[in-house]
Scaffold this motif. Structure first.
Motif, short mmCIF file in Angstrom:
data_model
loop_
_atom_site.label_atom_id
_atom_site.label_comp_id
_atom_site.label_asym_id
_atom_site.label_seq_id
_atom_site.Cartn_x
_atom_site.Cartn_y
_atom_site.Cartn_z
N ASN A 189 5.16 7.75 2.37
CA ASN A 189 5.18 6.13 2.35
C ASN A 189 6.03 5.64 3.62
O ASN A 189 7.06 6.31 3.77
CB ASN A 189 5.86 5.49 1.08
N ILE A 249 -6.18 8.62 -1.34
CA ILE A 249 -5.86 7.62 -0.48
C ILE A 249 -6.27 8.17 0.93
O ILE A 249 -6.10 9.49 1.19
CB ILE A 249 -4.25 7.41 -0.47
N ALA A 269 -5.81 7.99 5.10
CA ALA A 269 -5.00 7.46 5.87
C ALA A 269 -5.19 8.14 7.30
O ALA A 269 -5.73 9.15 7.51
CB ALA A 269 -3.55 7.96 5.26
N ARG A 279 -9.17 4.00 0.19
CA ARG A 279 -9.22 4.65 -0.93
C ARG A 279 -10.80 5.40 -1.45
O ARG A 279 -11.56 4.81 -0.81
CB ARG A 279 -8.87 3.85 -2.04
N TYR A 329 2.80 6.66 7.57
CA TYR A 329 1.35 6.94 7.95
C TYR A 329 0.57 5.71 7.42
O TYR A 329 0.75 5.08 6.50
CB TYR A 329 0.69 8.18 7.32
N THR A 330 -0.36 5.23 8.28
CA THR A 330 -1.28 4.15 8.04
C THR A 330 -2.38 4.43 7.01
O THR A 330 -3.25 5.26 7.10
CB THR A 330 -1.89 3.51 9.27
N ILE A 331 -2.25 3.45 5.85
CA ILE A 331 -3.08 3.65 4.68
C ILE A 331 -4.27 2.71 5.21
O ILE A 331 -4.20 1.55 5.22
CB ILE A 331 -2.65 3.20 3.25
N LEU A 359 0.89 -1.21 0.02
CA LEU A 359 -0.01 -0.26 -0.17
C LEU A 359 0.98 1.34 -0.22
O LEU A 359 1.67 1.54 0.94
CB LEU A 359 -0.63 0.11 1.22
N LYS A 360 0.86 2.13 -1.03
CA LYS A 360 1.41 3.35 -1.26
C LYS A 360 0.51 4.51 -1.35
O LYS A 360 -0.47 4.24 -2.01
CB LYS A 360 2.37 3.37 -2.40
N PHE A 361 1.10 5.64 -1.09
CA PHE A 361 0.45 6.84 -1.46
C PHE A 361 0.70 6.98 -2.97
O PHE A 361 1.37 8.01 -3.54
CB PHE A 361 0.94 8.01 -0.77
N LYS A 384 -0.55 11.57 -5.69
CA LYS A 384 0.49 10.85 -5.10
C LYS A 384 1.77 11.34 -4.40
O LYS A 384 1.84 12.68 -4.47
CB LYS A 384 1.29 9.92 -6.15
N THR A 413 -5.48 12.27 0.49
CA THR A 413 -4.39 12.78 -0.66
C THR A 413 -5.10 13.32 -1.81
O THR A 413 -6.10 12.96 -2.18
CB THR A 413 -3.41 11.97 -1.06
#
Length: 217
Positions: A164, A137, A139, A172, A167-169, A130-132, A159, A156
Motif C-alpha cells: 500500500n 488486484i 497494479a 481488479r 504501487y499504482t492500483i 484503493l488498497k491491496f 491481500k 496479487t
C-alpha cells in the motif's frame, strides 16, 4: 521489487451510456514507438473499461480504475491495443503473493511506457481508498523510484498491505479466478527469482468498453 492476435474492442453503449471511447487503437502507429497517436492531446473520458489478457493457461479479465489511475490505465490500454504484451511471459511467480509480467525482454528488467515517444516512465497514482486488500488486484510494477512505471504489471494472489502506498492500483480481476489459481500453482525454477519452470505467456488481448459486456459474436 520490479515488481498472431489483434486486440478486439467490445462496445455496449446502452449498458454504459457515460462511456465515450477513444479512437487511438484504430489509427496506430503514428510514430516509431508503435503505440498509436501518443503525441496528440486527448480530452475524452474513459471511465468504464476492461481488458482481458488471453494467456497460455486461460483468460484473465480486469476491470480498470480509469477514474482513479487515468495515466496508468491509458498506458495499459495503449500497450494492449498495440499488441505490446503479446508473447511476453509472466517472469515472476510468488505463491501467496503475486505474479508479475509485462516485460517484452522476458527478463524482468525491461519495458517501455506508451505515454511518451521515448518510452519514459511516469509517476505513481496513489489513491487512499484503493488498497491491496484482496486477491486479484492489478497494479503497475516499478523499481521503487519516482517515474519508473512503464509496462510491467502484477496481480496479487492475496491481500498485501505491505504494498500500500508504493504501487499504482489500476484494476481488479472480475473473471478468470480459475486461471489465476492455475498460475499460482505453477512451479518455479528457484526461490530467489521465482521464474516459472514453464512459460506462462500472454497470447493476446481484448479491450472492452463495458467491463461486464459479453463477447461480441
Amino acid at each position: 521489487f520490479f515488481v498472431p492476435h489483434t486486440p478486439s474492442i467490445e462496445r455496449d453503449a446502452a449498458a454504459a451510456p457515460h462511456v465515450l471511447l477513444r479512437g487511438w487503437w484504430a489509427s496506430r502507429p503514428c510514430h516509431p514507438t508503435g503505440f498509436g497517436q501518443l503525441c496528440q492531446p486527448t480530452t475524452i473520458s474513459i471511465s468504464a473499461m476492461a481488458v482481458t489478457l488471453h494467456t497460455s493457461l486461460g483468460d484473465l479479465k480486469f476491470e480498470l480504475y480509469c477514474e482513479h489511475a487515468p495515466v496508468a490505465c491509458e498506458n495499459f490500454l495503449r500497450l494492449c491495443a498495440s499488441d505490446y504484451y503479446v508473447n511476453t511471459v509472466f517472469h515472476r511467480n510468488i505463491k501467496g503473493f503475486l505474479v508479475q509480467g509485462g516485460d517484452p525482454t522476458n527478463a524482468g528488467k525491461g519495458g517501455r511506457s506508451a505515454m511518451s515517444e521515448d518510452g519514459d516512465g511516469f509517476s505513481n497514482e496513489l489513491v487512499d481508498s484503493l488498497k491491496f486488500s484482496h486477491r486479484g488486484i492489478l497494479a503497475m510494477a516499478n523499481s521503487g523510484k519516482e517515474n519508473t512505471n512503464k509496462s510491467q504489471f502484477f496481480v496479487t494472489y492475496a491481500k498485501a498491505p505491505s504494498l500500500n502506498g508504493m504501487y499504482t492500483i489500476m484494476g481488479r480481476l472480475i473473471s478468470g479466478q480459475e486461471t489465476l489459481d492455475v498460475m499460482e500453482k505453477a512451479p518455479v525454477q528457484d526461490a530467489k527469482k521465482y521464474r516459472p519452470k514453464l512459460d506462462m505467456t500472454v497470447t493476446g488481448t481484448t479491450i472492452h468498453a463495458n467491463p461486464f459486456a459479453e463477447p461480441v459474436a
